[in-house]
Design an enzyme around this catalytic site. Structure first.
Site, PDB file in Angstrom:
ATOM      1  N   LYS A   1      50.425  57.895  67.010  1.00  0.00           N
ATOM      2  CA  LYS A   1      51.419  56.962  67.545  1.00  0.00           C
ATOM      3  C   LYS A   1      52.256  57.749  68.541  1.00  0.00           C
ATOM      4  CE  LYS A   1      55.460  54.122  66.608  1.00  0.00           C
ATOM      5  NZ  LYS A   1      56.220  54.803  67.693  1.00  0.00           N
TER       6      LYS A   1
ATOM      7  N   GLY B   1      60.613  64.556  63.296  1.00  0.00           N
ATOM      8  CA  GLY B   1      61.659  63.661  63.774  1.00  0.00           C
ATOM      9  C   GLY B   1      62.848  63.658  62.845  1.00  0.00           C
ATOM     10  N   SER B   2      63.537  62.544  62.790  1.00  0.00           N
ATOM     11  CA  SER B   2      64.771  62.446  62.025  1.00  0.00           C
ATOM     12  C   SER B   2      64.499  62.331  60.530  1.00  0.00           C
ATOM     13  CB  SER B   2      65.567  61.222  62.473  1.00  0.00           C
ATOM     14  OG  SER B   2      64.894  60.027  62.092  1.00  0.00           O
ATOM     15  N   ARG B   3      65.546  62.633  59.734  1.00  0.00           N
ATOM     16  CA  ARG B   3      65.413  62.478  58.291  1.00  0.00           C
ATOM     17  C   ARG B   3      65.208  61.010  57.930  1.00  0.00           C
ATOM     18  NH1 ARG B   3      69.574  64.818  53.739  1.00  0.00           N
ATOM     19  NH2 ARG B   3      69.826  66.385  55.392  1.00  0.00           N
TER      20      ARG B   3
ATOM     21  N   CYS C   1      64.385  72.066  66.561  1.00  0.00           N
ATOM     22  CA  CYS C   1      64.608  71.925  65.119  1.00  0.00           C
ATOM     23  C   CYS C   1      65.071  73.236  64.498  1.00  0.00           C
ATOM     24  CB  CYS C   1      63.340  71.432  64.440  1.00  0.00           C
ATOM     25  SG  CYS C   1      61.851  72.274  64.981  1.00  0.00           S
TER      26      CYS C   1
ATOM     27  N   GLU D   1      58.541  66.954  59.173  1.00  0.00           N
ATOM     28  CA  GLU D   1      59.562  67.931  59.520  1.00  0.00           C
ATOM     29  C   GLU D   1      60.787  67.153  59.972  1.00  0.00           C
ATOM     30  OE1 GLU D   1      60.789  70.606  63.131  1.00  0.00           O
ATOM     31  OE2 GLU D   1      58.667  70.842  62.653  1.00  0.00           O
TER      32      GLU D   1
ATOM     33  N   GLU E   1      73.113  67.885  60.238  1.00  0.00           N
ATOM     34  CA  GLU E   1      72.608  68.404  61.513  1.00  0.00           C
ATOM     35  C   GLU E   1      73.206  67.645  62.685  1.00  0.00           C
ATOM     36  OE1 GLU E   1      68.271  69.335  63.601  1.00  0.00           O
ATOM     37  OE2 GLU E   1      68.483  67.589  62.287  1.00  0.00           O
TER      38      GLU E   1
ATOM     39  N   GLY F   1      63.765  58.656  59.734  1.00  0.00           N
ATOM     40  CA  GLY F   1      62.398  58.255  60.061  1.00  0.00           C
ATOM     41  C   GLY F   1      61.389  58.826  59.093  1.00  0.00           C
ATOM     42  N   GLY F   2      61.511  60.111  58.786  1.00  0.00           N
ATOM     43  CA  GLY F   2      60.582  60.736  57.851  1.00  0.00           C
ATOM     44  C   GLY F   2      60.664  60.139  56.465  1.00  0.00           C
TER      45      GLY F   2
END
Length: 525
Positions: free
Chosen positions: A184, A241-243, A302, A265, A392, A245-246
């Protein structure tokens, strides 16, 4: 190579019919051509079906054939030429030199995994020969190898349009393992993604592989992203990506009738420890170098050093004075997307508005598309008492923590969430202090550095780019380096399998010349 705005599903290119995606020029905020039609549930279905059809054939390709494919993909990316760099620069706002280096890393890791496939150690071949006369019970013939999990969904990252995207580390390691990949593309750089996707598609075709080995989709997270993770033919996920999203992808994967691993990650503030003797000897030099690391690439790494810990006193004062002076001259930099810039400004605003935090310095102001660097400080007591201070801030912002003694440093470290990295600035006289920190850091981070800075990740055999949650969803793995291939493999044991049915890696005579563990002993050839 023209950019058409089409998805690549197997060997075909077609325009999506869902809500379109359009890149935004990072430096101006203006929309770019062309529009990329978003994928539908039917497009996800077709890509996953092709990947599943290709899986059994692709996973048993000879190591040399799979290695040649990765090398062909690397060369095809290079053959795109300057068009790739020009488009990636426009879509990301990253400078040409950075993107040329990132292209080199992308190509280099494809070639590194080609070498890893040829080496064969990733198969972890083990043979325990039959012992028919063993008492009280005979032992059967037992043989083990690693096989690929199945098709993998990979999500392109915003901050690395090449090295962590369509042909990035997740794709390279999954393809090396023998897993077809459905990518994607990140909506921030669709043109870059199409160019790289067409290079991989061409390599699939040139190497005579099944078309379902690779597909590239555009579209919304709800339709394409969640649809991929929920599809029963997808067996693992790679995400950077972001927390938020993950975590959403992890929840979807866990709710499936057959849950699957998500290698995500997510967030990390990467603490830097200024140990007393190093701070006494090198406070000014460390301060200048730290700002260079903090502001590199507008802080959009990151591994950016978002937290500094040191003992309160004159030496830390020297460090903060030098760092503040260096930061005040730092130019504002274009950030990757308007969304990332907005989130960065909000994060800096929260720190500036916290009455327990003091602003030490800020960089030069820029235009409406640029981020302004910032440096703050607080005490260990305030940091421990306020969980929001450990969140973060993705960009060139960092927080200095003034600690009363090393006991407080240790106590604070125990409270940190999982991190990708920790850095020790230390001299010879700090050895015992560092020794006391190491056990705690080993439980908290994936990589420990000495007298350097965490920005910059070497792609190699020994690299770990991972760490305990929430830096990654699975701290047992890495997304960078050859060990990343193990994320997409699982062991299978064959008991008393007839010789004619054994895979080449486990046959008598060792036809692949692998290093194998035979009856517990490593043997070569």
């Amino acid at each position: 190579m023209p950019i058409t705005g089409e998805m690549l599903i197997g060997a075909t290119a077609l325009r999506g019919t869902d809500r379109p995606v359009r890149a935004v020029e990072a430096a101006t905020g203006q929309p770019m051509e062309p529009a990329f039609g978003g994928g539908t549930a039917a497009d996800v279905e077709r890509a996953c079906a092709l990947a599943w059809t290709a899986f059994d054939s692709y996973r048993e390709t000879a190591p040399e054939a799979r290695a040649a494919f990765l090398e062909a993909a690397a060369q095809a990316i290079l053959d795109i030429g300057d068009e790739l760099i020009v488009r990636a620069t426009a879509e990301s706002g990253l400078p040409r030199a950075r993107l040329e280096g990132e292209r080199g890393r992308t190509v280099g890791q494809l070639r590194l995994f080609a070498a890893e496939i040829r080496d064969g150690g990733w198969q972890q071949a083990r043979i325990d020969p039959a012992l028919p006369d063993r008492k009280p019970l005979p032992r059967p013939d037992l043989r083990l190898r690693m096989i690929p999990l199945g098709p993998v969904a990979v999500f392109g990252a915003s901050n690395f349009p090449l090295a962590f995207s369509v042909a990035g580390g997740d794709t390279a390691s999954a393809l090396a393992a023998g897993c077809p990949v459905v990518v994607k593309a990140h909506s921030a750089h669709p043109g870059t993604s199409e160019l790289v996707g067409r290079a991989i598609q061409a390599a699939v075709r040139a190497c005579g592989l099944p078309e379902g080995v690779f597909s590239l989709l555009f579209g919304s997270g709800a339709v394409v992203g969640q649809g991929l993770v929920a599809d029963p033919r997808i067996k693992a996920v790679g995400f950077t990506g972001s927390r938020a999203g993950g975590t959403a992808l992890m929840q979807t994967a866990a709710a499936r009738p057959e849950p699957i691993p998500v290698y995500a990650e997510m967030s990390s503030i990467n603490p830097v420890y200024l140990l007393p003797e190093a701070l006494k000897a090198r406070a000014e030099a460390i301060g200048r170098d730290f700002i260079g690391s903090l502001t590199m690439g507008a802080g959009q790494f990151c591994t950016n050093p978002g937290l500094i810990l040191g003992l309160d006193g004159p030496d830390l004062d020297r460090f903060t004075a030098t760092a503040a002076g260096a930061l005040s001259g730092a130019a504002a930099q274009t950030m990757l997307t308007p969304g990332i810039l907005k989130a960065y400004r909000e994060g800096v605003g929260h720190l500036a508005g916290n009455n327990r935090v003091r602003k030490l310095a800020e960089g030069q102001a820029g235009n409406e598309m640029q981020g302004q660097a910032a440096l703050f400080e607080t005490t260990a007591e305030h940091f421990i008492a306020d969980p929001a201070l450990s969140e973060e801030v993705f960009g060139s912002a960092s927080l200095v923590i003034r600690c009363t003694d090393m006991a407080q440093v240790l106590a604070l470290t125990e409270r940190l969430e999982g991190q990708l990295t920790a850095t020790l600035q230390m001299d010879e006289g700090d050895l015992e202090t560092a020794r006391s920190l190491l056990p705690v850091l080993e439980r908290r981070v994936g990589r420990i550095l000495v007298n350097g800075y965490p920005t910059g990740v070497e792609v190699s055999h020994a690299m770990v780019h991972g760490g305990p949650y929430p830096s990654t969803s699975d701290g047992r793995s890495t997304s960078v380096g050859t060990l990343a291939i193990q994320r997409f493999l699982r062991p299978v044991c064959y008991q008393n399998l007839p010789a004619a049915l054994l895979p080449p890696s486990l046959r008598e005579g060792n036809p692949l010349g692998l290093c194998r563990r035979v009856d517990g002993t490593l043997t070569q050839g």
